[in-house]
Design an enzyme around this catalytic site. Structure first.
Site, short mmCIF file in Angstrom:
data_model
loop_
_atom_site.label_atom_id
_atom_site.label_comp_id
_atom_site.label_asym_id
_atom_site.label_seq_id
_atom_site.Cartn_x
_atom_site.Cartn_y
_atom_site.Cartn_z
N ARG A 119 11.91 7.40 -6.43
CA ARG A 119 11.68 8.40 -5.40
C ARG A 119 13.00 9.00 -4.94
O ARG A 119 13.16 10.22 -4.86
CB ARG A 119 10.92 7.77 -4.23
CG ARG A 119 10.71 8.73 -3.06
CD ARG A 119 9.77 8.19 -2.01
NE ARG A 119 10.16 6.91 -1.42
CZ ARG A 119 9.55 6.35 -0.39
NH1 ARG A 119 8.50 6.95 0.17
NH2 ARG A 119 9.94 5.19 0.10
N GLU A 159 0.49 -2.48 9.13
CA GLU A 159 1.20 -1.21 9.27
C GLU A 159 0.21 -0.21 9.84
O GLU A 159 -0.96 -0.23 9.47
CB GLU A 159 1.73 -0.78 7.89
CG GLU A 159 2.56 0.48 7.90
CD GLU A 159 3.22 0.73 6.54
OE1 GLU A 159 3.90 -0.19 6.03
OE2 GLU A 159 3.05 1.81 6.00
#
Ligand code: 3EB
Length: 308
Positions: free
Chosen positions: A122, A295
Site C-alpha cells: 500500500r 475496532e
C-alpha cells in the site's frame, strides 16, 4: 452508487454494472448486512481494469477484489495502483475513505505479519502515484475476512478532504518501525463537504494510545479506550470545522470484534456512549494487531439515518 454485502453467504447480484462487493465476514447481529451508498444526483457507472466504479458530480465509489495467490504486498500494490489510475484518469484524484479486507491478517508470511506485508504494498503504491503521506492520506480500516480474496472498496472525490488526526494517538503514518517496515497510510478521519453538508469518515479506531496497544486481554477496558479515541477524533473534527449541531445528523458505526463473546460488553459500551438507539453493525473479524480485541469505525453525516 454501490453496495457492500457482509456475511458468510455470497449475495446474488442482479445489477451487474452496479459496484458491489462481498466481504466474507460473519455478522454478529443478524445473518447478513448491506452497506449501501446512495446519491441524490445522477450516477454514471463504469467498469475498467477489474474495478467497478460509480460517480456523481463530486464523488466516486468503487470496489475491486483480487484473488490472493501472490504475496500480500504484491496484491495491495496492485489494488492501490489500479485505484489511483482509475480515480486520477477520471478527475476524482482525492481518495477519502478506503475499506480493506483480507484473510489471515495476523498470519505470518515469510517472517513478516501479513498486515505488515499489506502495508508495504500500500505504501509503495501511494509513493509511486505521487501521494504525499500525511496530506493525501485517506481514512481507512483493515480487517481480517474469510475466503482468499483481498476486497477493497473506496470513496474518492474531485476535491480534497480535510485530514483529522487524534491528539491521543501517534499518526499511523508516523508509527515506529516496530510495527512494520512501511507505516500504514491512513488518517484518523477525513472531513469533507458534500452538497453543502459535512461528511465525516472516522477510520477504524482501537485501544491504542500513542502507538501502543493498551489493556491487552481486557475487552471492557479496550472498548472504553476505543470509544475515548472515537470521541477524541470527533472533537478534533469539530475543531476543524465540523458542525455537529444539526438535529438531522446521524452516526453510523461498524464494530469489529475478534471474539463473538465480547458482543454484550462492546454493545453496552457503545450504547452508554452514543445512546441506546445508536446504529451499529457488529462483525466478527480479526483486527490488524494480534493484541487488539475490537475496532470501531464511524460515518457522521447530516441526513436522517437509513433503516437497517
Ligand atoms: C490502528 O489504529 C489500528 O491499516 O488501514 C485502523 C485503521 C487500523 C486503519 C489500516 C489500521 C488501518 O493502527 C488499526
Amino acid at each position: 452508487m454501490g453496495a457492500v454485502a457482509f456475511g458468510a453467504q455470497q449475495p446474488r447480484v442482479t445489477a451487474a454494472d452496479c459496484p458491489t462487493a462481498w466481504v466474507d465476514m460473519p455478522v454478529l447481529n443478524g445473518e447478513s448486512a448491506f452497506e449501501v451508498w446512495t446519491s441524490a444526483q445522477t450516477v454514471v457507472r463504469e467498469n475498467a481494469d477489474g474495478l467497478v466504479g460509480a460517480r456523481n458530480d463530486d464523488i466516486l465509489f468503487g470496489c475491486l477484489q483480487i484473488a490472493l495467490g501472490s504475496s500480500l504486498d504484491t496484491a495491495s500494490y496492485l489494488a492501490y495502483s489500479r485505484i489511483f489510475d482509475f480515480i486520477d484518469s477520471r478527475g476524482y484524484g482525492h481518495l477519502l475513505r478506503v475499506w480493506n479486507y483480507f484473510p489471515r491478517i495476523n498470519g505470518d508470511a515469510d517472517g513478516l505479519e501479513r498486515y505488515a506485508r499489506f502495508n508495504v504494498g500500500r505504501h509503495e503504491a501511494f509513493a509511486a502515484k505521487g501521494r504525499v503521506i500525511g496530506k493525501d492520506t485517506p481514512a481507512a480500516c483493515a480487517l481480517g475476512s474469510r475466503g482468499n480474496r483481498l476486497v477493497v472498496y473506496f470513496l474518492a472525490a474531485k476535491k480534497p478532504g480535510q485530514l483529522v488526526e487524534n491528539p491521543r494517538q501517534t499518526s499511523a503514518f508516523h508509527y515506529p518501525v516496530q510495527y512494520g517496515p512501511r507505516s500504514p497510510t491512513f488518517a484518523r478521519a477525513i472531513l469533507m463537504q458534500t452538497a453543502g453538508t459535512p461528511l465525516l469518515f472516522v477510520s477504524g479506531t482501537a485501544s491504542i494510545v500513542g502507538h501502543e496497544t493498551l489493556h491487552i486481554g481486557n475487552a471492557p477496558a479496550q472498548a472504553r479506550e476505543t470509544v475515548a479515541n472515537v470521541l477524541a477524533v470527533m472533537a478534533q473534527a469539530q475543531r476543524a470545522g465540523l458542525d455537529s449541531s444539526s438535529p438531522d445528523s446521524s452516526l453510523l458505526l461498524k464494530a469489529y470484534l475478534r471474539r463473538p463473546d465480547d458482543l454484550t460488553i462492546v454493545r453496552n459500551c457503545l450504547m452508554q456512549t452514543f445512546g441506546p438507539a445508536v446504529k451499529v453493525l457488529y462483525l466478527q473479524a480479526d483486527i490488524c494487531r494480534a493484541d487488539l480485541l475490537l475496532e470501531v469505525e464511524a460515518v457522521y453525516l447530516h441526513a436522517p439515518a437509513p433503516g437497517r
